[in-house]
Structure formats: C-alpha cells, structure tokens
Design an enzyme around this catalytic site. Structure first.
Site, mmCIF file in Angstrom:
data_model
loop_
_atom_site.group_PDB
_atom_site.id
_atom_site.type_symbol
_atom_site.label_atom_id
_atom_site.label_comp_id
_atom_site.label_asym_id
_atom_site.label_seq_id
_atom_site.Cartn_x
_atom_site.Cartn_y
_atom_site.Cartn_z
ATOM 1 N N SER A 78 0.839 -1.200 0.000
ATOM 2 C CA SER A 78 0.000 0.000 0.000
ATOM 3 C C SER A 78 0.869 1.243 0.000
ATOM 4 O O SER A 78 1.686 1.434 0.907
ATOM 5 C CB SER A 78 -0.890 0.013 1.238
ATOM 6 O OG SER A 78 -1.426 1.314 1.408
ATOM 7 N N HIS A 131 -1.237 -1.238 -4.320
ATOM 8 C CA HIS A 131 -2.518 -0.929 -3.671
ATOM 9 C C HIS A 131 -2.605 0.573 -3.399
ATOM 10 O O HIS A 131 -1.734 1.141 -2.738
ATOM 11 C CB HIS A 131 -2.613 -1.726 -2.369
ATOM 12 C CG HIS A 131 -3.907 -1.605 -1.643
ATOM 13 N ND1 HIS A 131 -5.034 -2.335 -1.977
ATOM 14 C CD2 HIS A 131 -4.268 -0.851 -0.571
ATOM 15 C CE1 HIS A 131 -6.022 -2.043 -1.137
ATOM 16 N NE2 HIS A 131 -5.589 -1.141 -0.274
ATOM 17 N N ASP A 189 -4.814 3.521 -1.753
ATOM 18 C CA ASP A 189 -5.884 3.806 -0.794
ATOM 19 C C ASP A 189 -6.453 5.199 -1.015
ATOM 20 O O ASP A 189 -5.805 6.198 -0.731
ATOM 21 C CB ASP A 189 -5.339 3.702 0.636
ATOM 22 C CG ASP A 189 -5.134 2.256 1.052
ATOM 23 O OD1 ASP A 189 -6.104 1.482 0.947
ATOM 24 O OD2 ASP A 189 -4.011 1.899 1.472
ATOM 25 N N MET A 211 -9.095 7.914 0.073
ATOM 26 C CA MET A 211 -9.930 8.293 1.226
ATOM 27 C C MET A 211 -10.460 9.706 1.010
ATOM 28 O O MET A 211 -9.705 10.589 0.588
ATOM 29 C CB MET A 211 -9.114 8.241 2.510
ATOM 30 C CG MET A 211 -8.413 6.906 2.736
ATOM 31 S SD MET A 211 -7.621 6.865 4.345
ATOM 32 C CE MET A 211 -6.722 5.304 4.235
ATOM 33 N N HIS A 269 -8.458 1.023 -3.959
ATOM 34 C CA HIS A 269 -9.374 0.770 -2.841
ATOM 35 C C HIS A 269 -10.078 2.086 -2.507
ATOM 36 O O HIS A 269 -9.458 2.993 -1.952
ATOM 37 C CB HIS A 269 -8.547 0.232 -1.660
ATOM 38 C CG HIS A 269 -9.302 0.041 -0.396
ATOM 39 N ND1 HIS A 269 -8.669 -0.187 0.813
ATOM 40 C CD2 HIS A 269 -10.636 0.030 -0.118
ATOM 41 C CE1 HIS A 269 -9.576 -0.332 1.773
ATOM 42 N NE2 HIS A 269 -10.778 -0.188 1.240
ATOM 43 N N MET A 301 -12.275 4.261 -0.419
ATOM 44 C CA MET A 301 -12.928 4.492 0.875
ATOM 45 C C MET A 301 -13.606 5.846 0.790
ATOM 46 O O MET A 301 -13.163 6.830 1.391
ATOM 47 C CB MET A 301 -11.885 4.438 1.996
ATOM 48 C CG MET A 301 -11.400 3.023 2.284
ATOM 49 S SD MET A 301 -9.850 2.997 3.198
ATOM 50 C CE MET A 301 -8.699 3.112 1.824
ATOM 51 N N MET A 326 -11.651 -6.145 5.226
ATOM 52 C CA MET A 326 -10.855 -5.220 6.052
ATOM 53 C C MET A 326 -10.528 -5.918 7.365
ATOM 54 O O MET A 326 -11.418 -6.389 8.071
ATOM 55 C CB MET A 326 -11.622 -3.923 6.334
ATOM 56 C CG MET A 326 -11.792 -3.001 5.132
ATOM 57 S SD MET A 326 -10.263 -2.576 4.258
ATOM 58 C CE MET A 326 -9.337 -1.702 5.529
ATOM 59 N N GLY A 341 -9.029 3.733 7.313
ATOM 60 C CA GLY A 341 -8.725 5.141 7.562
ATOM 61 C C GLY A 341 -7.247 5.426 7.738
ATOM 62 O O GLY A 341 -6.761 6.452 7.285
ATOM 63 N N GLY A 401 -3.016 3.691 8.256
ATOM 64 C CA GLY A 401 -2.076 2.582 8.279
ATOM 65 C C GLY A 401 -1.600 2.347 9.705
ATOM 66 O O GLY A 401 -1.873 3.158 10.608
ATOM 67 N N GLY A 402 -0.916 1.250 9.904
ATOM 68 C CA GLY A 402 -0.254 1.006 11.180
ATOM 69 C C GLY A 402 -1.144 0.542 12.322
ATOM 70 O O GLY A 402 -0.726 0.581 13.477
ATOM 71 N N ASP A 441 -6.596 -6.611 4.196
ATOM 72 C CA ASP A 441 -5.987 -5.279 4.253
ATOM 73 C C ASP A 441 -6.065 -4.735 5.681
ATOM 74 O O ASP A 441 -7.151 -4.533 6.212
ATOM 75 C CB ASP A 441 -6.764 -4.365 3.287
ATOM 76 C CG ASP A 441 -6.175 -2.973 3.173
ATOM 77 O OD1 ASP A 441 -5.102 -2.713 3.730
ATOM 78 O OD2 ASP A 441 -6.817 -2.140 2.483
ATOM 79 N N GLY A 482 -3.000 -4.295 9.131
ATOM 80 C CA GLY A 482 -2.278 -5.034 10.176
ATOM 81 C C GLY A 482 -1.624 -6.310 9.694
ATOM 82 O O GLY A 482 -1.387 -7.229 10.476
ATOM 83 N N GLY A 512 1.180 -2.165 4.281
ATOM 84 C CA GLY A 512 1.717 -0.811 4.187
ATOM 85 C C GLY A 512 2.888 -0.632 5.125
ATOM 86 O O GLY A 512 4.054 -0.699 4.723
ATOM 87 N N SER A 513 2.597 -0.449 6.410
ATOM 88 C CA SER A 513 3.653 -0.135 7.376
ATOM 89 C C SER A 513 4.667 -1.270 7.513
ATOM 90 O O SER A 513 5.845 -1.018 7.742
ATOM 91 C CB SER A 513 3.041 0.213 8.739
ATOM 92 O OG SER A 513 2.155 -0.794 9.159
HETATM 93 C C1 DX5 Z 1 -6.387 1.271 5.749
HETATM 94 C C2 DX5 Z 1 -5.899 1.032 4.347
HETATM 95 C C3 DX5 Z 1 -4.766 0.093 4.245
HETATM 96 C C4 DX5 Z 1 -3.505 0.553 4.933
HETATM 97 C C5 DX5 Z 1 -2.873 -0.660 5.519
HETATM 98 O O1 DX5 Z 1 -7.556 2.012 5.723
HETATM 99 O O2 DX5 Z 1 -6.954 0.482 3.554
HETATM 100 O O3 DX5 Z 1 -4.487 -0.272 2.905
HETATM 101 O O4 DX5 Z 1 -2.578 1.177 4.108
HETATM 102 O O5 DX5 Z 1 -1.820 -0.259 6.325
HETATM 103 P P1 DX5 Z 1 -1.063 -1.264 7.284
HETATM 104 O O6 DX5 Z 1 -0.531 -2.371 6.459
HETATM 105 O O7 DX5 Z 1 -0.023 -0.394 7.886
HETATM 106 O O8 DX5 Z 1 -2.092 -1.741 8.289
HETATM 107 ZN ZN ZN Z 2 -6.509 -0.396 1.484
#
Ligand code: DX5
Ligand code: ZN
Length: 217
Positions: free
Chosen positions: A7, A32, A34, A36, A65, A67, A136, A141, A143-144, A174, A176, A196-197
């Site tokens: 991501s 990916h 995101d 928002m 994705h 959102m 999900m 909303g 990452g991390g 997607d 954690g 992502g993180s």
């Molecule tokens: C959260 C996003 C994810 C996010 C995941 O709303 O949809 O794609 O980037 O981040 P990590 O992998 O850090 O949980």
């Molecule tokens: Zn996502």
C-alpha cells in the site's frame, strides 16, 4: 500463489515514483492505492492523478481501494486514470450491484469491500458477479493499526462459500498484515495481502516483500 500488494499509503509522497519503482523491482505483485475522501473515513488521500502517476512508472496492476461515500460519482475518474481493479465498500453505496456491473462494463475488475462490522451475508448477492472480496482486517482510515483476529472467521466463511458455489473470486485482506498475520490469513483462505507499514517500515522494503511472499507460497 499468494499475491503481495504493498500500500502506497505508507510511501513518502515526495518520492512516490521512486518508491513505486522500488516496489516493482522488489517483486510486488500489485500496487494498492488507498483513496480516502475525509467523509467515509476521517482521512484524505489520493485522487485519480496519483493512479495516473503510478501508471506512468509501472506495469503492475493498480489495485484501487475506494474508501469514499457515493463512489458512483468518482469511479469513472479512476477508470480513466488506469485502474486495473477497483474495490468499493458495500457500506458506502445503496447500489453496490449496479456499481460492480458498471466497473465490469468498463473492462476494469470489480471488487467489494467489507468493514470489520459488516457480515459476509451482506454481500452474498454480489459474490457471483465480482472478481474479488476485500476483507478489512482493521477499521479503514489509517495505516499502522493492529490486525483484528475475529476477521479470520469471515475469510474462512468466504472461502467456504466460494467452493460451495463454485466461484472464482479472490479474497484480499488489508490492515495489520505482518509476518505473523499473513500466515493466519493465508491458512484461512486469503489470496491477496495488502501491507503498508510492514513493508515501508522495514530496513529493506524489497527484502520484506520477498519475506512476505515466501510465507504465502
Ligand atoms: C487502511 C488502508 C490500508 C492501509 C494498511 O484504511 O486500507 O491499505 O494502508 O496499512 P497497514 O498495512 O499499515 O495496516
Ligand atoms: Zn486499502
């Protein structure tokens, strides 16, 4: 073959093009993105221009994705920008079936997303017309965040539904995702893993992609 979809929410926006090239060379399967809108989720990120910028530097599939509230108003911009797949939250529209049909009609791959509080039964009516379900594993909303273990039941339920009904949709997870949770999700039946993180926070993101890939192949 499990697919890794880094991501770019966790990328450095100042060096986004270089980061995407690095993910590509590092063995990422998809990118990916995101999106928002500050309404459906309390955060604001990328528009179609970022998808177009990604398209200019990689041939990898772009997994968008959304959102956003009222996704029907925004979808065409992301299709024109070069999205390969577009996933839409079932909670964000009254017309999820029509939205999926529209995305398909534009030769883009349609997928439906469910939040942690939304049951699989809510999307059963569209499971035969889509290419992917995104489960999900955190509240969307940011990452991390920490993986919600109760979501493993949902992945198993979808995997069972897929084989019972002879369907081919992919199951994507997607939120954690790390070395531990990726294996739990893979064992439960997931096929595509967004991270992502875990990737961008690693000393070498490319080595981290390789490491995650090995765990699901
Ligand atoms: C959260 C996003 C994810 C996010 C995941 O709303 O949809 O794609 O980037 O981040 P990590 O992998 O850090 O949980
Ligand atoms: Zn996502």
């Amino acid at each position: 073959m499990g697919k890794i979809a880094p991501s770019i929410l966790s990328a450095d926006i100042g060096t986004l093009a270089e980061d995407i090239k690095m993910l590509d060379e590092g063995g990422a399967d998809w990118i990916h993105v995101d999106v928002m809108d500050g309404h459906f989720v309390p955060n604001l990120t990328f528009g179609p221009n970022v998808v177009a910028a990604a398209k200019a530097v990689t041939d990898l599939p772009l997994d968008v994705h959304l959102m956003v509230e009222e996704p029907e108003k925004m979808i065409n911009g992301f299709i024109e920008a070069g999205a390969t797949a577009i996933t839409v939250h079932a909670e964000a529209t009254k017309n999820i079936h029509q939205v999926m049909q529209h995305i398909r009609s534009q030769n883009v791959s349609p997928g439906v997303v469910i939040n942690p509080g939304t049951p699989v039964s809510f999307i059963e009516p569209v499971l035969s017309i889509i290419d992917m379900v995104l489960v999900m594993t955190v509240n969307p909303g940011f990452g991390g965040q920490a993986f919600i273990p109760e979501m493993l039941t949902k992945i198993k339920e979808l995997d069972q539904y897929r084989s019972d009904h002879d369907l081919q949709f992919l199951i994507e997870v997607d939120g954690g995702i790390n070395e531990e949770t990726i294996q739990l999700c893979h064992d439960a039946g997931a096929d595509v893993f967004v991270a992502g993180s875990n990737i961008f926070g690693a000393p070498s993101p490319a080595d981290q992609i390789t490491k995650l890939k090995k765990l699901v192949n």
